[in-house]
Design an enzyme around this catalytic site. Structure first.
Site, PDB file in Angstrom:
ATOM      1  N   HIS A 182       0.806  -1.135  -0.113  1.00 16.91           N
ATOM      2  CA  HIS A 182       0.147   0.056  -0.151  1.00 16.91           C
ATOM      3  C   HIS A 182       0.853   1.262  -0.038  1.00 16.91           C
ATOM      4  O   HIS A 182       1.263   1.614   1.102  1.00 16.91           O
ATOM      5  CB  HIS A 182      -1.003  -0.060   1.239  1.00 16.91           C
ATOM      6  CG  HIS A 182      -2.144   0.930   0.870  1.00 16.91           C
ATOM      7  ND1 HIS A 182      -1.985   2.072   0.106  1.00 16.91           N
ATOM      8  CD2 HIS A 182      -3.171   1.025   1.594  1.00 16.91           C
ATOM      9  CE1 HIS A 182      -3.178   2.652   0.350  1.00 16.91           C
ATOM     10  NE2 HIS A 182      -3.927   1.892   1.399  1.00 16.91           N
ATOM     11  N   HIS A 185      -2.201   7.002  -0.988  1.00 18.38           N
ATOM     12  CA  HIS A 185      -3.306   7.615   0.139  1.00 18.38           C
ATOM     13  C   HIS A 185      -2.939   8.339   1.338  1.00 18.38           C
ATOM     14  O   HIS A 185      -3.546   8.359   2.225  1.00 18.38           O
ATOM     15  CB  HIS A 185      -4.571   6.478   0.359  1.00 18.38           C
ATOM     16  CG  HIS A 185      -5.200   5.865  -0.666  1.00 18.38           C
ATOM     17  ND1 HIS A 185      -6.046   4.773  -0.612  1.00 18.38           N
ATOM     18  CD2 HIS A 185      -5.607   6.514  -1.743  1.00 18.38           C
ATOM     19  CE1 HIS A 185      -6.942   4.688  -1.619  1.00 18.38           C
ATOM     20  NE2 HIS A 185      -6.438   5.544  -2.269  1.00 18.38           N
ATOM     21  N   TYR A 187      -0.579   7.366   3.488  1.00 16.49           N
ATOM     22  CA  TYR A 187      -0.241   6.593   4.311  1.00 16.49           C
ATOM     23  C   TYR A 187       1.662   6.372   4.648  1.00 16.49           C
ATOM     24  O   TYR A 187       2.188   7.445   3.607  1.00 16.49           O
ATOM     25  CB  TYR A 187      -0.364   5.103   4.550  1.00 16.49           C
ATOM     26  CG  TYR A 187      -2.018   5.165   4.530  1.00 16.49           C
ATOM     27  CD1 TYR A 187      -2.627   5.681   5.711  1.00 16.49           C
ATOM     28  CD2 TYR A 187      -3.033   4.782   3.579  1.00 16.49           C
ATOM     29  CE1 TYR A 187      -4.162   5.876   6.009  1.00 16.49           C
ATOM     30  CE2 TYR A 187      -4.494   4.831   3.921  1.00 16.49           C
ATOM     31  CZ  TYR A 187      -4.905   5.389   5.010  1.00 16.49           C
ATOM     32  OH  TYR A 187      -6.188   5.551   5.160  1.00 16.49           O
TER      33      TYR A 187
HETATM   34  C1  LIG Z   1     -15.310   1.541   2.170  1.00 16.32           C
HETATM   35  C2  LIG Z   1     -13.858   1.701   1.620  1.00 16.32           C
HETATM   36  C3  LIG Z   1     -12.611   1.144   2.125  1.00 16.32           C
HETATM   37  C4  LIG Z   1     -11.321   1.414   1.295  1.00 16.32           C
HETATM   38  N1  LIG Z   1     -10.195   0.963   1.915  1.00 16.32           N
HETATM   39  C5  LIG Z   1      -9.244   0.845   1.100  1.00 16.32           C
HETATM   40  C6  LIG Z   1      -7.936   0.176   1.529  1.00 16.32           C
HETATM   41  O1  LIG Z   1      -8.028  -0.662   2.500  1.00 16.32           O
HETATM   42  N2  LIG Z   1      -6.860   0.151   0.975  1.00 16.32           N
HETATM   43  C7  LIG Z   1      -6.737   1.067  -0.473  1.00 16.32           C
HETATM   44  O2  LIG Z   1      -5.781   1.102  -1.072  1.00 16.32           O
HETATM   45  N3  LIG Z   1      -7.717   1.593  -0.633  1.00 16.32           N
HETATM   46  C8  LIG Z   1      -8.925   1.570  -0.186  1.00 16.32           C
HETATM   47  N4  LIG Z   1      -9.994   2.271  -0.281  1.00 16.32           N
HETATM   48  C9  LIG Z   1     -10.113   2.837  -1.780  1.00 16.32           C
HETATM   49  C10 LIG Z   1     -10.415   1.723  -2.763  1.00 16.32           C
HETATM   50  O3  LIG Z   1      -9.728   0.806  -3.004  1.00 16.32           O
HETATM   51  C11 LIG Z   1     -10.609   2.297  -4.399  1.00 16.32           C
HETATM   52  O4  LIG Z   1      -9.580   2.730  -4.776  1.00 16.32           O
HETATM   53  C12 LIG Z   1     -11.655   3.462  -4.398  1.00 16.32           C
HETATM   54  O5  LIG Z   1     -12.780   3.212  -3.759  1.00 16.32           O
HETATM   55  C13 LIG Z   1     -12.186   4.098  -5.888  1.00 16.32           C
HETATM   56  O6  LIG Z   1     -12.902   2.899  -6.369  1.00 16.32           O
HETATM   57  P1  LIG Z   1     -14.146   3.182  -6.541  1.00 16.32           P
HETATM   58  O7  LIG Z   1     -14.775   4.346  -7.158  1.00 16.32           O
HETATM   59  O8  LIG Z   1     -14.642   1.802  -7.695  1.00 16.32           O
HETATM   60  O9  LIG Z   1     -14.997   2.879  -5.503  1.00 16.32           O
HETATM   61  C14 LIG Z   1     -11.301   2.302   0.223  1.00 16.32           C
HETATM   62  C15 LIG Z   1     -12.541   2.727  -0.411  1.00 16.32           C
HETATM   63  C16 LIG Z   1     -13.571   2.546   0.201  1.00 16.32           C
HETATM   64  C17 LIG Z   1     -15.004   3.169  -0.287  1.00 16.32           C
END
Ligand SMILES: Cc1cc2nc3c(=O)[nH]c(=O)nc-3n(C[C@H](O)[C@H](O)[C@H](O)COP(=O)(O)O)c2cc1C
Length: 371
Positions: A182, A185, A187
């Protein structure tokens, strides 16, 4: 029947990702769900992940802590203890039993944390000692109090790299097919990469090469531990989550991709610049295609994709695979629904991060007759 074959939609076409034969290109994005009580994966995750498994589909597990200093959210899973590794095993087995390919996303939050999440109430660690002031975290919308982080000493950094290496080894021990680092974002890894955060003067700060050194050392350590063909990384050079922006995201992204090419890792998972800000609003500010063209492995895109966008991205060769977050969260049979162009369940943001083992987790309905 007219006898005329309708060509499969691009997302429905098979793809060979290294040693893995994928039957389609709809990937489960890593999704933090905060249901791993006391950082231990729970039996309810067996059902959750197996519901989202299709034969030949790629799943990326939620962000999983590499050590006892890695957490900043309640009840996120870890993979640094024997108990955690054992708890992952039945979850991984269930995904494999249905023919899925399962990667573990390994994570350290760095300063996106507070003393309450840290061993002995110590300060969170980071590249910097600058306090994170926004109340908006990572991919979620929850409000948190942050604690001023402690800047890692240069001589401590190899220990954190080693934590990532051990977590990768543990992931393989748990049965995962590989790991996703990861590196996105805001981190810990981004706290080194991005010049809005990194204010170091040692060999981990200053130049682009220095700021990416931590990430590259982690990649190298993990490649040496489990093999490049089991390693992916998620990066978000264009994003500004958790006050981690960069003055030249394009140069940062391209430099990272060049480094990744040196190690020949399996995939690069890119957060689309159009989700550069948290929320529903998509802003297409930058173009990730140069990075796609530069990267020699599998390129996964994520961020605000619809079925149509995903099909065009694959058809136009802007991506090999598309990772879906919110749609997959709410539609356990998303690949099937996309194939049939069936209507989608709506996601309920209110239940993204609650600790209930069923509600908003395993109770989203399947299309009739496909469960
Ligand atoms: C509830 C939730 C939890 C997420 N947790 C993570 C995570 O643990 N690690 C990560 O890299 N991105 C996380 N994301 C981002 C998603 O992996 C993804 O990149 C983001 O939601 C954009 O895609 P989407 O528009 O299809 O939702 C999270 C997003 C949501 C909505």
């Amino acid at each position: 029947m007219s006898g005329q074959e309708i060509p499969a939609p691009p997302l429905r076409t098979p793809y060979k990702m290294g040693r893995f034969d994928l039957s389609h290109r709809v990937v489960l994005a890593p999704l933090t769900r905060q249901r791993s009580y006391k950082n231990v994966p729970q039996p309810h995750a067996i059902l959750y992940y197996s519901q989202r498994t299709s034969k030949g589909g790629l799943l990326i597990a939620e962000a999983t802590g590499v050590s006892d200093t890695a957490q900043g959210y309640p009840d996120t899973p870890g993979i640094w203890t024997k108990e955690q590794v054992e708890a992952w095993k039945p979850i991984v087995d269930a995904v494999h039993a249905k023919g899925g390919i399962f990667f573990c996303q390994i994570w350290h939050v760095g300063r996106v944390s507070n003393t309450g999440f840290q061993p002995n109430g110590q300060a969170p660690i980071s590249s910097t000692d600058k306090l994170l002031t926004t109340q908006l975290r990572g991919s979620g919308f929850d409000v948190a109090q942050f604690t001023t982080p402690r800047r890692l000493r240069t001589d401590e950094i190899p220990n954190i790299v080693n934590d990532f290496r051990l977590a990768a080894r543990n992931a393989i021990e748990a049965g995962f097919d590989g790991v996703e680092i990861h590196g996105a974002h805001g981190y810990l890894i981004e706290q080194f990469m991005k010049d809005q955060v990194n204010d170091r003067t040692d060999q981990y700060g200053g130049s682009l090469e220095n700021r990416c050194r931590f990430a590259v050392e982690i990649v190298e350590a993990i490649v040496n531990e489990i093999g490049a063909d089991r390693v992916g990384i998620k990066i978000s050079p264009f994003a500004t989550y958790s006050e981690a922006g960069d003055s030249n995201p394009k140069a940062l992204g391209q430099y990272m991709v060049e480094q990744l090419n040196k190690y020949g890792i399996l995939y690069c998972h890119m957060v689309e610049p159009r989700t550069a800000t948290v929320g529903e609003i998509s802003l297409c500010l930058h173009n990730p295609v140069p990075m796609r063209n530069l990267f020699k492995g599998t390129f996964i895109v994520t961020g605000g994709y619809t079925r149509e966008d995903g099909n065009s991205a694959v058809a136009e060769n802007r991506a090999d695979l598309v990772a879906y977050g919110r749609f997959f969260l709410a539609n356990p049979d998303l690949p099937k629904r996309f194939e049939l162009d069936a209507p989608l369940n709506k996601y309920d943001r209110e239940t993204f991060y609650i600790s209930d083992p069923v509600i908003g987790y395993t109770d989203y309905p399947f299309l009739e007759g496909t469960a």
